[in-house]
Design a protein around this motif. Structure first.
Motif, PDB file in Angstrom:
ATOM      1  N   TRP A 107       6.317  -5.998   2.279  1.00 24.12           N
ATOM      2  CA  TRP A 107       5.872  -4.976   3.215  1.00 24.12           C
ATOM      3  C   TRP A 107       4.537  -4.379   2.787  1.00 24.12           C
ATOM      4  CZ3 TRP A 107      10.418  -1.491   5.314  1.00 24.12           C
ATOM      5  CH2 TRP A 107      11.198  -2.275   6.181  1.00 24.12           C
ATOM      6  N   THR A 108       3.885  -3.718   3.722  1.00 26.89           N
ATOM      7  CA  THR A 108       2.595  -3.107   3.445  1.00 26.89           C
ATOM      8  C   THR A 108       2.688  -2.079   2.323  1.00 26.89           C
ATOM      9  OG1 THR A 108       0.744  -1.907   4.458  1.00 26.89           O
ATOM     10  CG2 THR A 108       2.963  -1.290   5.167  1.00 26.89           C
ATOM     11  N   GLY A 109       1.636  -2.012   1.516  1.00 27.72           N
ATOM     12  CA  GLY A 109       1.573  -1.018   0.456  1.00 27.72           C
ATOM     13  C   GLY A 109       2.329  -1.353  -0.810  1.00 27.72           C
ATOM     14  N   ASN A 212       2.769 -10.033   5.333  1.00 28.68           N
ATOM     15  CA  ASN A 212       3.922  -9.147   5.472  1.00 28.68           C
ATOM     16  C   ASN A 212       5.157  -9.933   5.880  1.00 28.68           C
ATOM     17  OD1 ASN A 212       2.223  -7.012   4.921  1.00 28.68           O
ATOM     18  ND2 ASN A 212       2.013  -6.364   7.044  1.00 28.68           N
ATOM     19  N   MET A 308       6.276  11.329   1.514  1.00 29.28           N
ATOM     20  CA  MET A 308       6.232   9.986   2.092  1.00 29.28           C
ATOM     21  C   MET A 308       7.543   9.699   2.825  1.00 29.28           C
ATOM     22  SD  MET A 308       3.242   8.716   1.255  1.00 29.28           S
ATOM     23  CE  MET A 308       3.343   6.923   1.281  1.00 29.28           C
ATOM     24  N   SER A 319      10.163   3.448  -0.068  1.00 30.97           N
ATOM     25  CA  SER A 319       9.035   3.974   0.685  1.00 30.97           C
ATOM     26  C   SER A 319       8.674   3.041   1.839  1.00 30.97           C
ATOM     27  CB  SER A 319       7.824   4.149  -0.238  1.00 30.97           C
ATOM     28  OG  SER A 319       6.671   4.486   0.495  1.00 30.97           O
ATOM     29  N   VAL A 320       8.531   3.611   3.042  1.00 33.34           N
ATOM     30  CA  VAL A 320       8.202   2.807   4.225  1.00 33.34           C
ATOM     31  C   VAL A 320       6.818   2.187   4.109  1.00 33.34           C
ATOM     32  CG1 VAL A 320       7.779   2.907   6.719  1.00 33.34           C
ATOM     33  CG2 VAL A 320       9.701   4.170   5.728  1.00 33.34           C
ATOM     34  N   LYS A 321       5.850   2.946   3.604  1.00 31.50           N
ATOM     35  CA  LYS A 321       4.472   2.459   3.502  1.00 31.50           C
ATOM     36  C   LYS A 321       4.074   2.123   2.070  1.00 31.50           C
ATOM     37  CE  LYS A 321       2.741   5.006   7.522  1.00 31.50           C
ATOM     38  NZ  LYS A 321       1.727   5.982   8.001  1.00 31.50           N
ATOM     39  N   LYS A 324       0.375   2.665   0.214  1.00 32.08           N
ATOM     40  CA  LYS A 324      -0.819   2.356   0.998  1.00 32.08           C
ATOM     41  C   LYS A 324      -1.710   3.558   1.283  1.00 32.08           C
ATOM     42  CE  LYS A 324      -2.325  -0.480   4.901  1.00 32.08           C
ATOM     43  NZ  LYS A 324      -2.986  -1.445   4.024  1.00 32.08           N
ATOM     44  N   THR A 325      -1.138   4.713   1.602  1.00 33.35           N
ATOM     45  CA  THR A 325      -1.957   5.867   1.998  1.00 33.35           C
ATOM     46  C   THR A 325      -2.141   6.890   0.887  1.00 33.35           C
ATOM     47  OG1 THR A 325       0.016   6.994   2.867  1.00 33.35           O
ATOM     48  CG2 THR A 325      -1.227   5.608   4.401  1.00 33.35           C
TER      49      THR A 325
END
Length: 334
Positions: A107-109, A212, A308, A319-321, A324-325
């Motif tokens: 997944w992303t991040g 992904n 998050m 963590s969903v992301k 990444k952020t």
């Protein structure tokens, strides 16, 4: 590079003939030797300041890669181990039978791009800024489905030209889940066990695919281990590699859908990146502060990590992301 060498050689020939006509052969030989020495020094100076396909600029640091993966790539014990072994084994082999092909999934991040950068930084003196590291993204370089034939030809020519210039070239394909499935098959011959293709050997090149796709199967396995009360560090490659390869091969959005790269076993490793937990997001926040020259603040990092999004929603495990952020958020909490 040759254009920098031709001029001194021409001067050498011109000077030698002129001296022969005027002051004799012995002095001419001395002049030639002096100019040859100047040429050698000129070349060494040029190689020192200008990146070249030479050991001064391409020199694998095994210890550095191992330490970076261990200390900077958070929560990815499995990916770190696979990458370290795969890259070290390949770079220490003077006569590999095929290029190294890694397919990074998650997944992303979760750290796929970051891991690719760590590989580059420990092979090339210039890291990701090296002229021998080439990054392709689906939406930027191959945006139009109707131009796939053109893209295939251009991609083949680009890879051939760069490997011809430097055998130790690296090619990173980002957003593989957005890549047209037939595009990557066009470079299949370059990834195979051929000694040479049209006079060019691709055996020392590295190809890295980032996607992904397959992330769902990775997350499912991670959740199964968590529900069973097992540590994520207990997850092994055998728990993920086969279902991951099948998931990518049968996913029409993977970019590797029904590709001959998988069918012919040309991907050396499918590298799974696990979903990150709170403690890993906390580490990312602290690392982001340090990277930007700020003093790491555990309180601020905790606020960032706590805010998050996590899943499952009730337990807030992963963590969903990912991370990444993080870099764009931590200053908000200071």
């Amino acid at each position: 590079m040759r254009r920098h060498v031709v001029l001194p050689l021409l001067l050498l020939c011109t000077a030698s003939s002129a001296v022969i006509e005027t002051i004799g052969t012995s002095i001419a030989v001395g002049m030639a030797a002096a100019l040859t020495g100047f040429l050698a020094s000129y070349q060494n100076i040029f190689y020192y300041f200008h990146e070249c396909c030479r050991p001064e600029w391409i020199n694998f640091n095994r210890t550095g890669l191992e330490e970076d993966l261990r200390n900077k790539l958070f929560g990815q014990h499995l990916a770190s181990h696979i990458i370290s072994k795969a890259v070290s084994g390949f770079m220490n082999n003077d006569n590999p039978k095929k290029p190294l092909v890694l397919s990074l999934h998650g997944w992303t991040g979760t750290g796929k791009n970051f891991a690719s950068a760590l590989i580059a930084e420990n092979i090339y003196k210039e890291g990701m800024d090296s002229q021998f590291v080439h990054v392709f993204t689906a939406e930027l370089h191959f945006p139009h489905v109707g131009q796939m034939d053109t893209y295939k030809t251009q991609l083949q020519q680009w890879i051939k030209g760069n490997v011809s210039s430097c055998a130790h070239s690296m090619f990173i394909f980002d957003e593989m889940d957005k890549m047209h499935p037939g595009l990557i098959d066009s470079i299949k011959p370059y990834l195979d066990y051929y000694e040479k293709i049209d006079g060019v050997s691709y055996r020392k090149a590295i190809f890295i695919f980032l996607s992904n796709a397959g992330g769902e199967s990775i997350v499912e396995t991670a959740l199964d281990f968590w529900k069973a009360g097992k540590s994520r560090e207990e997850i092994e490659l055998k728990d993920l590699e086969t279902p991951l390869a099948l998931s990518v091969f049968n996913n029409k959005r993977s970019g590797l859908w029904h590709t001959s790269l998988i069918d012919k076993n040309l991907v050396d490793f499918f590298v799974p990146f696990l979903p990150l937990e709170y403690k890993h997001v906390l580490q990312c926040a602290l690392a982001a502060m340090q990277a930007q020259g700020a003093k790491p603040d555990a309180g601020v990092a905790d606020k960032v990590a706590q805010d998050m999004l996590y899943f499952p929603k009730a337990e807030r495990v992963f963590s969903v992301k990912g991370c990444k952020t993080i870099e764009s958020k931590w200053e908000y909490y200071t």
